[in-house]
Design a protein around this motif. Structure first.
Motif, PDB file in Angstrom:
ATOM      1  N   ALA A  96       0.841  -1.199   0.000  1.00  0.00           N
ATOM      2  CA  ALA A  96       0.000   0.000   0.000  1.00  0.00           C
ATOM      3  C   ALA A  96       0.877   1.250   0.000  1.00  0.00           C
ATOM      4  CB  ALA A  96      -0.906  -0.019   1.227  1.00  0.00           C
ATOM      5  N   GLN A  97       0.400   2.280  -0.698  1.00  0.00           N
ATOM      6  CA  GLN A  97       1.152   3.529  -0.815  1.00  0.00           C
ATOM      7  C   GLN A  97       0.361   4.679  -0.184  1.00  0.00           C
ATOM      8  OE1 GLN A  97       4.428   3.682  -2.524  1.00  0.00           O
ATOM      9  NE2 GLN A  97       4.035   1.585  -1.861  1.00  0.00           N
ATOM     10  N   PRO A  98       1.032   5.607   0.460  1.00  0.00           N
ATOM     11  CA  PRO A  98       0.323   6.748   1.037  1.00  0.00           C
ATOM     12  C   PRO A  98      -0.117   7.734  -0.034  1.00  0.00           C
ATOM     13  CG  PRO A  98       2.691   6.981   1.350  1.00  0.00           C
ATOM     14  CD  PRO A  98       2.467   5.621   0.756  1.00  0.00           C
ATOM     15  N   ALA A  99      -1.091   8.544   0.325  1.00  0.00           N
ATOM     16  CA  ALA A  99      -1.592   9.554  -0.610  1.00  0.00           C
ATOM     17  C   ALA A  99      -0.544  10.647  -0.820  1.00  0.00           C
ATOM     18  CB  ALA A  99      -2.878  10.161  -0.063  1.00  0.00           C
ATOM     19  N   GLU A 100      -0.573  11.241  -2.004  1.00  0.00           N
ATOM     20  CA  GLU A 100       0.364  12.327  -2.298  1.00  0.00           C
ATOM     21  C   GLU A 100       0.178  13.486  -1.322  1.00  0.00           C
ATOM     22  OE1 GLU A 100       0.319  13.642  -6.320  1.00  0.00           O
ATOM     23  OE2 GLU A 100       0.716  11.649  -7.164  1.00  0.00           O
ATOM     24  N   ALA A 101      -1.064  13.724  -0.919  1.00  0.00           N
ATOM     25  CA  ALA A 101      -1.325  14.819   0.024  1.00  0.00           C
ATOM     26  C   ALA A 101      -0.643  14.568   1.358  1.00  0.00           C
ATOM     27  CB  ALA A 101      -2.828  14.991   0.223  1.00  0.00           C
ATOM     28  N   THR A 102      -0.597  13.306   1.777  1.00  0.00           N
ATOM     29  CA  THR A 102       0.067  12.959   3.033  1.00  0.00           C
ATOM     30  C   THR A 102       1.571  13.171   2.920  1.00  0.00           C
ATOM     31  OG1 THR A 102      -1.643  11.323   3.520  1.00  0.00           O
ATOM     32  CG2 THR A 102       0.436  11.135   4.721  1.00  0.00           C
TER      33      THR A 102
ATOM     34  N   GLY B 164      10.944   2.730  -2.300  1.00  0.00           N
ATOM     35  CA  GLY B 164       9.809   2.545  -1.395  1.00  0.00           C
ATOM     36  C   GLY B 164      10.027   3.063   0.009  1.00  0.00           C
ATOM     37  N   LYS B 165      11.042   3.927   0.182  1.00  0.00           N
ATOM     38  CA  LYS B 165      11.346   4.473   1.496  1.00  0.00           C
ATOM     39  C   LYS B 165      11.511   5.983   1.396  1.00  0.00           C
ATOM     40  CE  LYS B 165      13.910   0.247   2.614  1.00  0.00           C
ATOM     41  NZ  LYS B 165      15.264  -0.320   2.838  1.00  0.00           N
TER      42      LYS B 165
ATOM     43  N   GLU C 275       4.932   2.032   2.984  1.00  0.00           N
ATOM     44  CA  GLU C 275       3.788   1.223   3.405  1.00  0.00           C
ATOM     45  C   GLU C 275       3.474   1.438   4.893  1.00  0.00           C
ATOM     46  OE1 GLU C 275       4.389  -3.109   3.436  1.00  0.00           O
ATOM     47  OE2 GLU C 275       6.485  -2.702   2.993  1.00  0.00           O
ATOM     48  N   GLN C 276       4.477   1.839   5.694  1.00  0.00           N
ATOM     49  CA  GLN C 276       4.216   2.171   7.089  1.00  0.00           C
ATOM     50  C   GLN C 276       3.387   3.449   7.198  1.00  0.00           C
ATOM     51  OE1 GLN C 276       5.359   1.001  10.491  1.00  0.00           O
ATOM     52  NE2 GLN C 276       4.988  -0.823   9.253  1.00  0.00           N
ATOM     53  N   ILE C 277       3.689   4.421   6.346  1.00  0.00           N
ATOM     54  CA  ILE C 277       2.880   5.648   6.332  1.00  0.00           C
ATOM     55  C   ILE C 277       1.446   5.319   5.928  1.00  0.00           C
ATOM     56  CG2 ILE C 277       2.617   7.938   5.313  1.00  0.00           C
ATOM     57  CD1 ILE C 277       5.644   7.979   4.857  1.00  0.00           C
ATOM     58  N   ALA C 278       1.295   4.449   4.921  1.00  0.00           N
ATOM     59  CA  ALA C 278      -0.050   4.039   4.493  1.00  0.00           C
ATOM     60  C   ALA C 278      -0.788   3.329   5.612  1.00  0.00           C
ATOM     61  CB  ALA C 278       0.049   3.144   3.260  1.00  0.00           C
ATOM     62  N   ALA C 279      -0.081   2.512   6.380  1.00  0.00           N
ATOM     63  CA  ALA C 279      -0.710   1.817   7.509  1.00  0.00           C
ATOM     64  C   ALA C 279      -1.169   2.810   8.566  1.00  0.00           C
ATOM     65  CB  ALA C 279       0.269   0.809   8.110  1.00  0.00           C
ATOM     66  N   CYS C 280      -0.386   3.861   8.771  1.00  0.00           N
ATOM     67  CA  CYS C 280      -0.777   4.900   9.729  1.00  0.00           C
ATOM     68  C   CYS C 280      -1.998   5.656   9.226  1.00  0.00           C
ATOM     69  CB  CYS C 280       0.395   5.844   9.976  1.00  0.00           C
ATOM     70  SG  CYS C 280       0.078   7.100  11.238  1.00  0.00           S
ATOM     71  N   GLU C 281      -2.067   5.929   7.919  1.00  0.00           N
ATOM     72  CA  GLU C 281      -3.260   6.557   7.348  1.00  0.00           C
ATOM     73  C   GLU C 281      -4.505   5.721   7.659  1.00  0.00           C
ATOM     74  OE1 GLU C 281      -2.103   8.914   3.316  1.00  0.00           O
ATOM     75  OE2 GLU C 281      -1.949   6.732   3.220  1.00  0.00           O
ATOM     76  N   SER C 282      -4.397   4.419   7.454  1.00  0.00           N
ATOM     77  CA  SER C 282      -5.537   3.527   7.710  1.00  0.00           C
ATOM     78  C   SER C 282      -5.919   3.555   9.183  1.00  0.00           C
ATOM     79  CB  SER C 282      -5.183   2.100   7.286  1.00  0.00           C
ATOM     80  OG  SER C 282      -4.957   2.022   5.894  1.00  0.00           O
ATOM     81  N   PHE C 283      -4.921   3.624  10.060  1.00  0.00           N
ATOM     82  CA  PHE C 283      -5.161   3.676  11.503  1.00  0.00           C
ATOM     83  C   PHE C 283      -5.940   4.938  11.877  1.00  0.00           C
ATOM     84  CE2 PHE C 283      -3.979   4.913  15.804  1.00  0.00           C
ATOM     85  CZ  PHE C 283      -4.000   3.728  16.518  1.00  0.00           C
TER      86      PHE C 283
END
Length: 391
Positions: free
Chosen positions: A3-9, A101-102, A372-380
């Protein structure tokens, strides 16, 4: 594909990282940036400056739909970062770069990605019909001993916000951590009397007494290492104690008049932190009396340079289950590094540590966080908002 974070994030995180908020410097430019973001979203806030006015905390509350500001959940993060001095970086530490990816930058893992994710959700938070409030708590000077969070937690208490839980977003790889050790740093200065080294009775050797103190520190460390108490949830399952800096003397033919020692301990929750501090202070005072007996101008100064309590949130606390329900990874692990969680916990706010990134990358050259860690935080955070909303 992960999973990838949003560009806005990523944009929010990038904005935060470009502010060099090394703890020795001011964080006010970043604070002003966050205030502007809060104002744009229609969220009111309180700035809590340090005594000198050079740094500040921010406290903001998004009230429940009925206007209620009490209860709810705190999302806490610090704004400062550690220095990059002497580190060999592959790119500018304050100009984020994405490679393989980092996201590489100082503060990417510790902990501007967590704060950036929150900022990317400000408009969503402001528009949400919340059943209970969400409080945002951003602090200064966490990296030098959780200094700013003291007045931040006091402000939460004085406002009688009474949150029912807190999430501190330090990097845990999104594991829900409910326990960490205390952090305590001390400086002990030994003031002797200088003399020519051929006239030892006329001097008081500060290094000799400082060395005795270091031996005492490491004897106490050995006691805890062998006798406990122990908590196997930690990688280092006992209270750790170590002397880490030592200075003194000016020349080989001069009895040293000054010597200084810095030491630290990180204690389990089952250890009385204040009692242990008293034990070290008593030894310093004992040595000071011995020095004064040789010359009444000699003595010892014992200084607490930094300290923060540990965190021991019960396994059955609501915030533990809530964080897991929002997508945090349930675990019985505890961490050896300190955070601001203990300050919230001591104020009666059950607290967990759960945030994106790996602590192994924090403070290191080429610090990074996996996207993918940033994306996981978004989901959280999205799950948290949905769970606390009426819709």
């Amino acid at each position: 594909m992960p999973a990838q974070p949003a560009e806005a994030t990523i944009s929010e995180i990038t904005d935060l990282i470009t502010f060099d908020t090394t703890s020795r410097d001011s964080n006010l430019p970043l604070i002003e940036h966050v205030e502007a973001r809060l104002e744009a979203a229609g969220i009111t806030f309180l700035r809590i400056p340090n005594p000198e006015g050079t740094k500040a905390n921010l406290l903001a509350t998004i009230p429940a739909g009925d206007g209620t500001k009490t209860g709810g959940v705190v999302l806490s993060g610090h704004t400062d970062v550690v220095p990059v001095d002497g580190q060999d970086w592959s790119s500018d530490p304050f100009t984020p770069e994405i490679r393989d990816g980092k996201l590489y930058a100082r503060g990417s893992a510790d902990m501007k990605s967590f704060v950036g994710v929150i900022l990317s959700r400000l408009e969503t938070l402001a528009a949400a019909k919340l059943r209970e409030p969400i409080h945002l708590a951003f602090s200064y000077d966490e990296e030098i001993g959780c200094v700013g969070a003291v007045s931040l937690v006091e402000a939460i208490t004085e406002a009688q916000l009474a949150p029912r839980g807190c999430v501190v977003g330090e990097p845990t790889s999104m594991r829900v951590i409910r326990g960490h050790k205390s952090m305590n740093v001390f400086r002990v200065d030994f003031h002797g009397v200088a003399a020519h080294s051929s006239l030892t009775p006329e001097g008081v050797n500060a290094i000799a007494y400082a060395s005795e103190f270091v031996a005492f520190v490491h004897a106490v460390a050995a006691e805890f290492r062998t006798e406990g108490p122990f908590d196997e949830a930690y990688v280092v399952p006992f209270t750790s104690i170590t002397a880490n800096t030592f200075s003194g003397g000016i020349a080989v033919n001069t009895i040293p008049a000054e010597a200084s020692v810095q030491f630290e301990f990180r204690s389990l929750g089952s250890v009385d932190r204040e009692e242990l501090i008293t034990r070290f202070r008593a030894e310093a005072e004992r040595l000071g009396r011995q020095m004064a007996a040789e010359n009444d101008t000699a003595g010892v100064d014992f200084t607490i340079e930094a300290g923060a309590p540990g965190c021991e949130t019960p396994a059955d606390a609501d915030i533990v289950d809530l964080a897991a329900n929002w997508g945090g990874i349930a675990t019985d692990d505890k961490v050896t590094y300190g955070t601001e969680a203990g300050l919230f916990s001591n104020a009666g706010i059950p607290t967990v540590v759960c945030g994106p990134g790996d602590i192994a990358q924090a403070h290191a050259p080429d610090e990074f966080i996996e996207l993918e860690q940033i994306a996981a935080c978004e989901s959280f955070i999205d799950a948290l908002i949905a769970d606390l909303s009426t819709d």
